[in-house]
Design a protein around this motif. Structure first.
Motif, PDB file in Angstrom:
ATOM      1  N   THR A 148       0.759  -1.197   0.048  1.00 26.26           N
ATOM      2  CA  THR A 148      -0.071  -0.231   0.001  1.00 26.26           C
ATOM      3  C   THR A 148       0.734   1.120   0.051  1.00 26.26           C
ATOM      4  O   THR A 148       1.963   1.301   0.679  1.00 26.26           O
ATOM      5  CB  THR A 148      -0.801   0.067   1.204  1.00 26.26           C
ATOM      6  OG1 THR A 148      -1.870  -0.890   1.198  1.00 26.26           O
ATOM      7  CG2 THR A 148      -1.674   1.350   1.410  1.00 26.26           C
ATOM      8  N   LEU A 149       0.566   2.225  -1.066  1.00 25.74           N
ATOM      9  CA  LEU A 149       1.182   3.441  -0.997  1.00 25.74           C
ATOM     10  C   LEU A 149       0.149   4.702  -0.633  1.00 25.74           C
ATOM     11  O   LEU A 149      -1.025   4.515  -1.150  1.00 25.74           O
ATOM     12  CB  LEU A 149       1.764   3.761  -2.335  1.00 25.74           C
ATOM     13  CG  LEU A 149       2.794   2.565  -2.716  1.00 25.74           C
ATOM     14  CD1 LEU A 149       3.043   2.716  -4.342  1.00 25.74           C
ATOM     15  CD2 LEU A 149       3.953   2.427  -1.921  1.00 25.74           C
ATOM     16  N   LYS A 150       0.617   5.651   0.054  1.00 28.25           N
ATOM     17  CA  LYS A 150      -0.037   6.871   0.451  1.00 28.25           C
ATOM     18  C   LYS A 150       0.803   8.116   0.282  1.00 28.25           C
ATOM     19  O   LYS A 150       2.125   8.012   0.341  1.00 28.25           O
ATOM     20  CB  LYS A 150      -0.789   6.646   1.610  1.00 28.25           C
ATOM     21  CG  LYS A 150      -1.625   5.388   1.992  1.00 28.25           C
ATOM     22  CD  LYS A 150      -2.349   5.524   3.222  1.00 28.25           C
ATOM     23  CE  LYS A 150      -3.182   4.318   3.466  1.00 28.25           C
ATOM     24  NZ  LYS A 150      -3.961   4.507   5.076  1.00 28.25           N
ATOM     25  N   GLY A 151       0.106   9.225   0.040  1.00 27.88           N
ATOM     26  CA  GLY A 151       0.835  10.240  -0.078  1.00 27.88           C
ATOM     27  C   GLY A 151       0.065  11.551  -1.067  1.00 27.88           C
ATOM     28  O   GLY A 151      -1.236  11.457  -0.825  1.00 27.88           O
ATOM     29  N   CYS A 152       0.795  12.512  -1.455  1.00 28.87           N
ATOM     30  CA  CYS A 152       0.043  13.722  -1.986  1.00 28.87           C
ATOM     31  C   CYS A 152       0.006  13.514  -3.558  1.00 28.87           C
ATOM     32  O   CYS A 152       1.003  13.053  -3.924  1.00 28.87           O
ATOM     33  CB  CYS A 152       0.666  14.926  -1.395  1.00 28.87           C
ATOM     34  SG  CYS A 152       0.779  15.483   0.099  1.00 28.87           S
ATOM     35  N   ALA A 153      -0.870  14.105  -4.249  1.00 29.67           N
ATOM     36  CA  ALA A 153      -0.701  13.744  -5.712  1.00 29.67           C
ATOM     37  C   ALA A 153      -1.641  15.218  -6.142  1.00 29.67           C
ATOM     38  O   ALA A 153      -2.642  15.511  -5.861  1.00 29.67           O
ATOM     39  CB  ALA A 153      -1.327  12.609  -6.148  1.00 29.67           C
ATOM     40  N   SER A 154      -0.930  15.275  -7.404  1.00 27.91           N
ATOM     41  CA  SER A 154      -1.984  16.420  -8.513  1.00 27.91           C
ATOM     42  C   SER A 154      -3.006  15.509  -8.772  1.00 27.91           C
ATOM     43  O   SER A 154      -3.055  14.402  -9.293  1.00 27.91           O
ATOM     44  CB  SER A 154      -1.127  16.842  -9.632  1.00 27.91           C
ATOM     45  OG  SER A 154       0.085  17.553  -8.956  1.00 27.91           O
ATOM     46  N   ARG A 155      -4.379  15.931  -9.190  1.00 29.44           N
ATOM     47  CA  ARG A 155      -5.360  15.409  -9.773  1.00 29.44           C
ATOM     48  C   ARG A 155      -4.950  14.748 -11.314  1.00 29.44           C
ATOM     49  O   ARG A 155      -5.264  13.522 -11.464  1.00 29.44           O
ATOM     50  CB  ARG A 155      -6.374  16.213 -10.035  1.00 29.44           C
ATOM     51  CG  ARG A 155      -7.677  15.816 -11.058  1.00 29.44           C
ATOM     52  CD  ARG A 155      -8.653  14.967  -9.818  1.00 29.44           C
ATOM     53  NE  ARG A 155      -8.341  13.413 -10.183  1.00 29.44           N
ATOM     54  CZ  ARG A 155      -9.028  12.662  -9.777  1.00 29.44           C
ATOM     55  NH1 ARG A 155     -10.020  12.976  -8.486  1.00 29.44           N
ATOM     56  NH2 ARG A 155      -8.927  11.257  -9.870  1.00 29.44           N
ATOM     57  N   SER A 156      -4.192  15.272 -11.944  1.00 28.80           N
ATOM     58  CA  SER A 156      -3.756  14.610 -13.166  1.00 28.80           C
ATOM     59  C   SER A 156      -3.081  13.464 -13.034  1.00 28.80           C
ATOM     60  O   SER A 156      -3.129  12.368 -14.110  1.00 28.80           O
ATOM     61  CB  SER A 156      -2.831  15.615 -14.111  1.00 28.80           C
ATOM     62  OG  SER A 156      -1.702  16.037 -13.322  1.00 28.80           O
ATOM     63  N   MET A 157      -2.146  13.285 -12.114  1.00 28.90           N
ATOM     64  CA  MET A 157      -1.471  11.856 -11.690  1.00 28.90           C
ATOM     65  C   MET A 157      -2.175  10.828 -11.232  1.00 28.90           C
ATOM     66  O   MET A 157      -1.914   9.883 -11.440  1.00 28.90           O
ATOM     67  CB  MET A 157      -0.464  12.252 -10.735  1.00 28.90           C
ATOM     68  CG  MET A 157       0.515  13.352 -11.190  1.00 28.90           C
ATOM     69  SD  MET A 157       1.564  13.117 -12.707  1.00 28.90           S
ATOM     70  CE  MET A 157       2.739  11.742 -12.482  1.00 28.90           C
ATOM     71  N   CYS A 158      -3.468  11.146 -10.544  1.00 25.58           N
ATOM     72  CA  CYS A 158      -4.431  10.296  -9.986  1.00 25.58           C
ATOM     73  C   CYS A 158      -4.774   9.583 -11.209  1.00 25.58           C
ATOM     74  O   CYS A 158      -4.945   8.458 -11.247  1.00 25.58           O
ATOM     75  CB  CYS A 158      -5.544  10.874  -9.049  1.00 25.58           C
ATOM     76  SG  CYS A 158      -4.871  11.586  -7.564  1.00 25.58           S
ATOM     77  N   ASP A 159      -5.174  10.337 -12.191  1.00 25.43           N
ATOM     78  CA  ASP A 159      -5.794   9.785 -13.261  1.00 25.43           C
ATOM     79  C   ASP A 159      -5.025   8.948 -13.968  1.00 25.43           C
ATOM     80  O   ASP A 159      -5.269   7.764 -14.499  1.00 25.43           O
ATOM     81  CB  ASP A 159      -6.236  10.956 -14.295  1.00 25.43           C
ATOM     82  CG  ASP A 159      -7.506  11.722 -13.847  1.00 25.43           C
ATOM     83  OD1 ASP A 159      -8.278  11.161 -12.908  1.00 25.43           O
ATOM     84  OD2 ASP A 159      -7.432  12.909 -14.242  1.00 25.43           O
ATOM     85  N   VAL A 160      -3.519   9.239 -14.227  1.00 29.65           N
ATOM     86  CA  VAL A 160      -2.597   8.469 -14.859  1.00 29.65           C
ATOM     87  C   VAL A 160      -2.251   7.295 -14.213  1.00 29.65           C
ATOM     88  O   VAL A 160      -2.317   6.060 -14.839  1.00 29.65           O
ATOM     89  CB  VAL A 160      -1.487   9.367 -15.033  1.00 29.65           C
ATOM     90  CG1 VAL A 160      -0.225   8.310 -15.575  1.00 29.65           C
ATOM     91  CG2 VAL A 160      -1.500  10.276 -16.259  1.00 29.65           C
ATOM     92  N   LEU A 161      -2.270   7.515 -12.797  1.00 37.28           N
ATOM     93  CA  LEU A 161      -1.953   5.874 -12.159  1.00 37.28           C
ATOM     94  C   LEU A 161      -3.170   5.091 -12.176  1.00 37.28           C
ATOM     95  O   LEU A 161      -3.032   3.974 -12.336  1.00 37.28           O
ATOM     96  CB  LEU A 161      -1.581   6.333 -10.826  1.00 37.28           C
ATOM     97  CG  LEU A 161      -0.364   7.003 -10.228  1.00 37.28           C
ATOM     98  CD1 LEU A 161      -0.232   7.480  -9.085  1.00 37.28           C
ATOM     99  CD2 LEU A 161       0.968   6.321 -10.886  1.00 37.28           C
ATOM    100  N   SER A 162      -4.282   5.568 -12.612  1.00 35.90           N
ATOM    101  CA  SER A 162      -5.476   4.452 -12.368  1.00 35.90           C
ATOM    102  C   SER A 162      -5.652   3.604 -13.840  1.00 35.90           C
ATOM    103  O   SER A 162      -6.011   2.725 -13.915  1.00 35.90           O
ATOM    104  CB  SER A 162      -6.836   5.473 -12.483  1.00 35.90           C
ATOM    105  OG  SER A 162      -6.813   6.091 -11.220  1.00 35.90           O
ATOM    106  N   GLN A 163      -4.606   4.553 -14.867  1.00 38.24           N
ATOM    107  CA  GLN A 163      -4.663   3.684 -16.188  1.00 38.24           C
ATOM    108  C   GLN A 163      -3.360   2.704 -16.211  1.00 38.24           C
ATOM    109  O   GLN A 163      -3.492   1.770 -17.008  1.00 38.24           O
ATOM    110  CB  GLN A 163      -4.248   4.408 -17.096  1.00 38.24           C
ATOM    111  CG  GLN A 163      -5.388   5.769 -17.242  1.00 38.24           C
ATOM    112  CD  GLN A 163      -5.052   6.777 -18.235  1.00 38.24           C
ATOM    113  OE1 GLN A 163      -4.457   6.362 -19.357  1.00 38.24           O
ATOM    114  NE2 GLN A 163      -5.743   7.978 -17.998  1.00 38.24           N
TER     115      GLN A 163
END
Length: 204
Positions: A148-163
Motif C-alpha cells: 500500500t502506498l499513500k501520499g500527495c498527488a496532483s489530480r492529473s497524476m491520479c488519473d494516470v496512475l489509474s490507467q
C-alpha cells in the motif's frame, strides 16, 4: 487490378507522409540532443518532458523528447514522503515542435496534508507541495507481493496512475486534508515504486 494497386500505394504514401515528426532524446541531469523521428501512429503528439525524481535531499532530473499518446500529456507530481516524482510536459501537434525543454514544477508547500507510509506504518503526516491538491492511496504490485502506498498527488497524476493497471491497483484520490486514512500497515518494498513509475510515464 492495376488501378486498385495504384490507389492502395497512393493511399499508403499519403498516410506515411502525414505522420508527425518529432525530436527524440533523453538527457540525464541536463538538456538532451535533437534527433528527428517519425511517430508510428497518426494520433501521436510531440512532447518535451522533464521528470524530477527526489529521494530525501537528493534529486535527479531527466529531460525526454519523443512521440506520445495525447492521454499521457500530463503535468503534476506524486509525493510519497520518501520519494517524490514531478513531471512537466509540453505537447504539440506540428512537426518538430518539441525543441524547447519543459520547465520544472514548483516544489513549494501548499498547506495541504496527507498521510504517507514508511517501512513500518501509514501514520505519518506529509506536507503537500506545488499542484498536489489530492491525497492518494494505491497498491503497487511487484513480482512477489503487493504494498500500500499513500501520499500527495496532483489530480492529473491520479488519473494516470489509474490507467497503469500492471503496476498500480485500487487507486483512489480525495481532496480533504488527511482524507486518505491513517490505518497502520507494514511496508517493505517502497523503493520499488520509483523506476517502474518513471519508466511507464516516459516510454508509454
Amino acid at each position: 487490378m492495376r488501378l486498385n494497386i495504384f490507389i492502395v500505394l497512393l493511399f499508403t504514401l499519403y498516410a506515411e507522409g502525414h505522420l508527425l515528426k518529432c525530436y527524440r532524446c533523453t538527457g540525464i541531469m541536463g538538456p538532451c540532443g535533437n534527433e528527428e523521428m517519425s511517430c508510428s501512429t497518426e494520433d501521436a503528439v510531440c512532447a518535451s518532458q522533464t521528470t524530477v525524481q527526489s529521494i530525501g535531499n537528493a534529486s535527479q532530473s531527466v529531460q525526454t523528447k519523443n512521440c506520445f499518446e495525447p492521454k499521457m500529456c500530463v503535468n503534476g507530481s506524486v509525493n510519497l514522503g520518501i520519494t517524490r516524482t514531478a513531471i512537466t510536459m509540453q505537447c504539440c501537434n506540428t512537426d518538430l515542435c518539441n525543441r524547447r525543454d519543459a520547465s520544472d514544477l514548483s516544489s513549494n508547500p501548499n498547506g495541504k496534508q496527507c498521510y504517507y507510509c514508511n517501512k513500518k506504518s501509514c501514520l505519518k503526516k506529509l506536507s503537500c507541495a506545488g499542484t498536489e491538491d489530492h491525497c492518494i492511496k494505491a497498491k503497487a504490485n511487484s513480482v512477489s507481493m503487493s504494498m500500500t502506498l499513500k501520499g500527495c498527488a496532483s489530480r492529473s497524476m491520479c488519473d494516470v496512475l489509474s490507467q497503469v493497471s500492471e503496476v498500480f491497483t485500487d487507486v483512489s484520490c480525495c481532496q480533504g486534508n488527511l482524507c486518505n486514512s491513517a490505518k497502520s500497515i507494514t511496508q517493505n518494498l517502497l523503493h520499488l515504486l520509483t523506476w517502474p513509475f518513471i519508466s511507464y510515464i516516459m516510454f508509454h
